[in-house]
Design a protein around this motif. Structure first.
Motif, PDB file in Angstrom:
ATOM      1  N   THR A 139       0.806  -1.230   0.000  1.00  0.00           N
ATOM      2  CA  THR A 139       0.000   0.000   0.000  1.00  0.00           C
ATOM      3  C   THR A 139       0.837   1.277   0.000  1.00  0.00           C
ATOM      4  O   THR A 139       0.585   2.172  -0.819  1.00  0.00           O
ATOM      5  CB  THR A 139      -0.984  -0.010   1.181  1.00  0.00           C
ATOM      6  N   PRO A 140       1.848   1.423   0.870  1.00  0.00           N
ATOM      7  CA  PRO A 140       2.654   2.647   0.801  1.00  0.00           C
ATOM      8  C   PRO A 140       3.365   2.820  -0.543  1.00  0.00           C
ATOM      9  O   PRO A 140       3.435   3.949  -1.053  1.00  0.00           O
ATOM     10  CB  PRO A 140       3.667   2.461   1.938  1.00  0.00           C
ATOM     11  N   ARG A 141       3.884   1.730  -1.093  1.00  0.00           N
ATOM     12  CA  ARG A 141       4.563   1.841  -2.392  1.00  0.00           C
ATOM     13  C   ARG A 141       3.593   2.330  -3.456  1.00  0.00           C
ATOM     14  O   ARG A 141       3.944   3.162  -4.314  1.00  0.00           O
ATOM     15  CB  ARG A 141       5.149   0.487  -2.814  1.00  0.00           C
ATOM     16  N   ALA A 142       2.371   1.831  -3.419  1.00  0.00           N
ATOM     17  CA  ALA A 142       1.375   2.240  -4.408  1.00  0.00           C
ATOM     18  C   ALA A 142       0.938   3.685  -4.208  1.00  0.00           C
ATOM     19  O   ALA A 142       0.880   4.464  -5.169  1.00  0.00           O
ATOM     20  CB  ALA A 142       0.170   1.303  -4.334  1.00  0.00           C
ATOM     21  N   LEU A 187      10.534   0.340   4.206  1.00  0.00           N
ATOM     22  CA  LEU A 187       9.733   1.560   4.201  1.00  0.00           C
ATOM     23  C   LEU A 187      10.530   2.757   4.699  1.00  0.00           C
ATOM     24  O   LEU A 187      10.355   3.878   4.215  1.00  0.00           O
ATOM     25  CB  LEU A 187       8.482   1.375   5.057  1.00  0.00           C
ATOM     26  N   GLU A 188      11.407   2.529   5.662  1.00  0.00           N
ATOM     27  CA  GLU A 188      12.261   3.615   6.150  1.00  0.00           C
ATOM     28  C   GLU A 188      13.102   4.183   5.021  1.00  0.00           C
ATOM     29  O   GLU A 188      13.257   5.411   4.899  1.00  0.00           O
ATOM     30  CB  GLU A 188      13.150   3.101   7.275  1.00  0.00           C
ATOM     31  N   GLU A 193      13.300   8.937   0.941  1.00  0.00           N
ATOM     32  CA  GLU A 193      13.472   9.560  -0.372  1.00  0.00           C
ATOM     33  C   GLU A 193      12.457  10.663  -0.646  1.00  0.00           C
ATOM     34  O   GLU A 193      12.535  11.342  -1.671  1.00  0.00           O
ATOM     35  CB  GLU A 193      13.381   8.490  -1.461  1.00  0.00           C
ATOM     36  N   VAL A 194      11.481  10.839   0.255  1.00  0.00           N
ATOM     37  CA  VAL A 194      10.474  11.889   0.077  1.00  0.00           C
ATOM     38  C   VAL A 194      11.153  13.249   0.199  1.00  0.00           C
ATOM     39  O   VAL A 194      11.855  13.531   1.179  1.00  0.00           O
ATOM     40  CB  VAL A 194       9.351  11.750   1.123  1.00  0.00           C
ATOM     41  N   ALA A 198       8.918  18.157   5.841  1.00  0.00           N
ATOM     42  CA  ALA A 198       7.827  18.040   6.809  1.00  0.00           C
ATOM     43  C   ALA A 198       7.059  16.736   6.604  1.00  0.00           C
ATOM     44  O   ALA A 198       6.726  16.039   7.567  1.00  0.00           O
ATOM     45  CB  ALA A 198       6.885  19.238   6.681  1.00  0.00           C
ATOM     46  N   THR A 199       6.810  16.413   5.354  1.00  0.00           N
ATOM     47  CA  THR A 199       6.096  15.178   5.043  1.00  0.00           C
ATOM     48  C   THR A 199       6.943  13.976   5.400  1.00  0.00           C
ATOM     49  O   THR A 199       6.445  12.994   5.967  1.00  0.00           O
ATOM     50  CB  THR A 199       5.741  15.122   3.549  1.00  0.00           C
TER      51      THR A 199
END
Length: 205
Positions: A139-142, A187-188, A193-194, A198-199
């Motif tokens: 889900t996070p990857r998508a 996931l870390e 890479e974001v 803040a996000t």
């Protein structure tokens, strides 16, 4: 079960049955993605049900926003799962995740999200085979790929608690723990890479 499915397929031309050796949930979902012929893909686990008129209500929301790649709604279970954002207005998957993590209402359950088949194909999004907690990986990857996600107020999915499920039985505890730790490490790296600081901080909490 195979015969019951075949009987339904013989009666309704929109039902297609895939017979295969059991390779786990991820492999079954991947086959479904590969062979799906519709515009959108929804994942329904074998022990759960959809609410009455769920697909009709979701279609009403989607047709007003044909550009959306991902649609989400609400889950009815022993504890109702509700996203904070139920605006029926598109936003990016990244913005949606940031809002939901901040509100502590983020759910990674794959069954809560409906995906454009073309979107899944474009980014070759598939479930990891052989691991538990595959939803926390997929889900996070998508969502990070989604430019247009539509959060709706539709209560469409009924989750039935099964004490003998893969992720709840004690005999699977060691594998559940190892797999979850591995996914969290990945996931870390992904959240690291974001670009927006803040996000990124919200996702990494």
């Amino acid at each position: 079960s195979p015969k019951i499915c075949d009987d339904y397929a013989a009666k309704y031309d929109f039902i297609h049955v895939i017979h295969k050796q059991n390779q786990g949930l991820s492999a079954a979902r991947n086959d479904g993605i590969q062979k799906a012929k519709g515009t959108y893909v929804l994942f329904l686990d074998s022990d759960d049900t959809l609410m009455e008129e769920a697909l009709t209500q979701l279609h009403q929301r989607i047709k007003d926003h044909p550009e959306v790649e991902v649609v989400t709604g609400l889950m009815d279970s022993e504890i109702v799962v509700k996203h904070t954002n139920q605006s029926n207005q598109p936003l990016s998957g990244l913005t949606f995740m940031k809002e939901e993590y901040e509100a502590q209402t983020m759910s990674n359950a794959a069954c809560l999200y409906i995906y454009q088949k073309a979107f899944l194909t474009q980014y070759q999004l598939r479930f990891k085979v052989g691991v538990h907690h595959e939803d926390e990986d997929f889900t996070p990857r998508a969502l990070l790929k989604a430019q247009a996600l539509l959060p709706t107020d539709v209560m469409f999915y009924h989750y039935r608690v099964n004490e003998q499920s893969i992720t709840t039985t004690k005999k699977n505890f060691d594998k559940n723990f190892r797999d979850l730790c591995g996914i969290l490490k990945e996931l870390e790296c992904l959240y690291g890479e974001v670009e927006d600081e803040a996000t990124r901080k919200v996702l990494m909490q």
